[in-house]
Design a protein around this motif. Structure first.
Motif, PDB file in Angstrom:
ATOM      1  N   SER A  70       1.066  -1.239   0.023  1.00 22.39           N
ATOM      2  CA  SER A  70      -0.125  -0.123   0.025  1.00 22.39           C
ATOM      3  C   SER A  70       0.889   1.237   0.166  1.00 22.39           C
ATOM      4  O   SER A  70       0.152   2.036  -0.820  1.00 22.39           O
ATOM      5  CB  SER A  70      -0.424  -0.084   1.551  1.00 22.39           C
ATOM      6  N   GLY A  71       1.880   1.306   0.712  1.00 20.41           N
ATOM      7  CA  GLY A  71       2.901   2.668   0.311  1.00 20.41           C
ATOM      8  C   GLY A  71       3.503   3.000  -0.702  1.00 20.41           C
ATOM      9  O   GLY A  71       3.257   3.754  -1.209  1.00 20.41           O
ATOM     10  N   ALA A  72       3.799   1.114  -1.506  1.00 23.02           N
ATOM     11  CA  ALA A  72       4.354   1.527  -2.348  1.00 23.02           C
ATOM     12  C   ALA A  72       3.332   1.706  -3.509  1.00 23.02           C
ATOM     13  O   ALA A  72       3.530   2.645  -4.471  1.00 23.02           O
ATOM     14  CB  ALA A  72       5.304   0.031  -3.565  1.00 23.02           C
ATOM     15  N   GLY A  73       2.300   1.340  -3.589  1.00 23.19           N
ATOM     16  CA  GLY A  73       1.013   2.156  -4.630  1.00 23.19           C
ATOM     17  C   GLY A  73       0.710   3.426  -4.118  1.00 23.19           C
ATOM     18  O   GLY A  73       0.626   4.386  -5.533  1.00 23.19           O
ATOM     19  N   ALA A  74       0.596   3.648  -3.172  1.00 19.97           N
ATOM     20  CA  ALA A  74       0.504   5.511  -3.087  1.00 19.97           C
ATOM     21  C   ALA A  74       1.958   6.143  -3.367  1.00 19.97           C
ATOM     22  O   ALA A  74       1.472   6.926  -3.935  1.00 19.97           O
ATOM     23  CB  ALA A  74       0.806   5.623  -1.392  1.00 19.97           C
ATOM     24  N   VAL A  75       2.600   6.037  -3.440  1.00 22.35           N
ATOM     25  CA  VAL A  75       3.709   6.491  -4.055  1.00 22.35           C
ATOM     26  C   VAL A  75       3.617   6.686  -5.880  1.00 22.35           C
ATOM     27  O   VAL A  75       4.214   7.642  -6.563  1.00 22.35           O
ATOM     28  CB  VAL A  75       5.534   5.779  -2.973  1.00 22.35           C
ATOM     29  N   ILE A  76       3.675   5.517  -6.304  1.00 22.01           N
ATOM     30  CA  ILE A  76       3.218   4.979  -7.714  1.00 22.01           C
ATOM     31  C   ILE A  76       2.342   5.699  -7.140  1.00 22.01           C
ATOM     32  O   ILE A  76       1.951   6.587  -9.362  1.00 22.01           O
ATOM     33  CB  ILE A  76       3.365   2.992  -7.837  1.00 22.01           C
ATOM     34  N   ALA A  77       0.997   5.948  -7.284  1.00 16.52           N
ATOM     35  CA  ALA A  77       0.228   7.206  -7.763  1.00 16.52           C
ATOM     36  C   ALA A  77       0.513   7.797  -7.648  1.00 16.52           C
ATOM     37  O   ALA A  77      -0.301   8.660  -8.481  1.00 16.52           O
ATOM     38  CB  ALA A  77      -1.406   6.381  -6.738  1.00 16.52           C
ATOM     39  N   LEU A  78       1.038   8.823  -6.237  1.00 17.51           N
ATOM     40  CA  LEU A  78       1.508  10.094  -6.584  1.00 17.51           C
ATOM     41  C   LEU A  78       2.422  10.605  -8.088  1.00 17.51           C
ATOM     42  O   LEU A  78       2.234  11.578  -8.215  1.00 17.51           O
ATOM     43  CB  LEU A  78       1.971  10.225  -5.119  1.00 17.51           C
ATOM     44  N   MET A  79       3.783   9.848  -8.103  1.00 19.03           N
ATOM     45  CA  MET A  79       3.939  10.166  -9.116  1.00 19.03           C
ATOM     46  C   MET A  79       3.610  10.374 -10.681  1.00 19.03           C
ATOM     47  O   MET A  79       3.640  10.958 -11.429  1.00 19.03           O
ATOM     48  CB  MET A  79       5.246   8.777  -9.516  1.00 19.03           C
ATOM     49  N   ARG A  80       2.493   8.947 -11.237  1.00 14.94           N
ATOM     50  CA  ARG A  80       1.207   9.410 -12.298  1.00 14.94           C
ATOM     51  C   ARG A  80       0.677   9.646 -11.638  1.00 14.94           C
ATOM     52  O   ARG A  80      -0.282  10.929 -12.986  1.00 14.94           O
ATOM     53  CB  ARG A  80       0.668   7.736 -12.225  1.00 14.94           C
ATOM     54  N   ALA A  81       0.169  10.555 -10.985  1.00  9.03           N
ATOM     55  CA  ALA A  81      -0.409  12.301 -10.799  1.00  9.03           C
ATOM     56  C   ALA A  81       0.281  13.144 -11.081  1.00  9.03           C
ATOM     57  O   ALA A  81      -0.223  13.932 -11.942  1.00  9.03           O
ATOM     58  CB  ALA A  81      -0.812  12.367  -9.215  1.00  9.03           C
ATOM     59  N   GLN A  82       1.505  13.017 -10.761  1.00  7.54           N
ATOM     60  CA  GLN A  82       2.294  14.325 -11.019  1.00  7.54           C
ATOM     61  C   GLN A  82       2.581  13.960 -12.542  1.00  7.54           C
ATOM     62  O   GLN A  82       2.122  14.974 -13.428  1.00  7.54           O
ATOM     63  CB  GLN A  82       3.148  13.953 -10.118  1.00  7.54           C
ATOM     64  N   GLN A  83       3.216  13.023 -12.869  1.00 13.02           N
ATOM     65  CA  GLN A  83       3.254  12.803 -14.464  1.00 13.02           C
ATOM     66  C   GLN A  83       2.074  13.175 -15.396  1.00 13.02           C
ATOM     67  O   GLN A  83       2.566  13.696 -16.165  1.00 13.02           O
ATOM     68  CB  GLN A  83       3.729  11.627 -14.767  1.00 13.02           C
ATOM     69  N   THR A  84       0.653  13.014 -14.778  1.00 17.44           N
ATOM     70  CA  THR A  84      -0.145  13.459 -15.779  1.00 17.44           C
ATOM     71  C   THR A  84      -0.807  14.742 -15.596  1.00 17.44           C
ATOM     72  O   THR A  84      -1.783  14.677 -15.636  1.00 17.44           O
ATOM     73  CB  THR A  84      -1.139  12.397 -16.035  1.00 17.44           C
TER      74      THR A  84
END
Length: 182
Positions: free
Chosen positions: A152-166
């Motif tokens: 879940s922590g890794a998912g939060a980091v990846i989801a934040l990264m994707r939000a910033q990338q998009t």
């Protein structure tokens, strides 16, 4: 006397590059790797929710007792882990909806909802470390709990990264989070 009747008109053609897949033209290669990671994390956390989240064992005086509980056990404060699992799975489901059913209108941008759900799941897992009945020295969290916490922590980091990338706008003070990834 034969009358030539023209065939009825078909559905209107999609304009080029409309972003809406037509028919069965979904291409898995068009999905970014981080999005597949988000989907995979949600799936794995859901599967691990059926395995041992908590355990208790007693061995002594010729007695061997043990018990385990999954995330689906709601007594003694253990429901918090279930809620954490649900938030994590919802974070992945939001991304799945945005990828596979883009016509569905979500109340907020999918990337922002996904990040918030994963972050809430991670925080709830952290709370669940301390918010359960005392298992004593012979009990505690088991392997599925710890795997789900990390995912879940890794998912939060990846989801934040994707939000910033998009370039997805995050609400309130989350908008000022430092950029991560490329």
């Amino acid at each position: 006397m034969s009358h030539d009747v023209p065939p009825p008109p078909g559905p209107p053609a999609q304009p080029p590059n409309s972003g809406v897949p037509s028919g069965n033209s979904f291409d898995p290669a068009s999905v970014a790797r981080p999005d597949w990671a988000i989907l995979g994390i949600g799936f794995i956390v859901f599967i691990f929710s059926f395995f041992n989240y908590y355990k208790w064992e007693y061995r002594g005086l010729g007695i061997n007792l043990s018990s385990t509980w999954s995330a689906w056990h709601f007594d003694h404060g253990l429901f918090i882990a279930w809620l954490a699992m649900v938030a994590t799975v919802v974070g992945a489901a939001v991304v799945a909806i945005s990828l596979f059913s883009p016509a569905v209108q979500l109340p907020q941008p999918a990337r922002a909802l996904s990040f918030l759900a994963f972050a809430v799941g991670f925080v709830l897992y952290l709370i669940a470390i301390f918010a359960h009945s005392d298992f004593g020295p012979n009990g505690g969290h088991d392997f599925s709990f710890w795997i789900s916490l990390v995912l879940s922590g890794a998912g939060a980091v990846i989801a934040l990264m994707r939000a910033q990338q998009t370039n997805t706008a995050l609400p309130g003070p989350l908008a000022s989070l430092p950029r991560i990834g490329k």
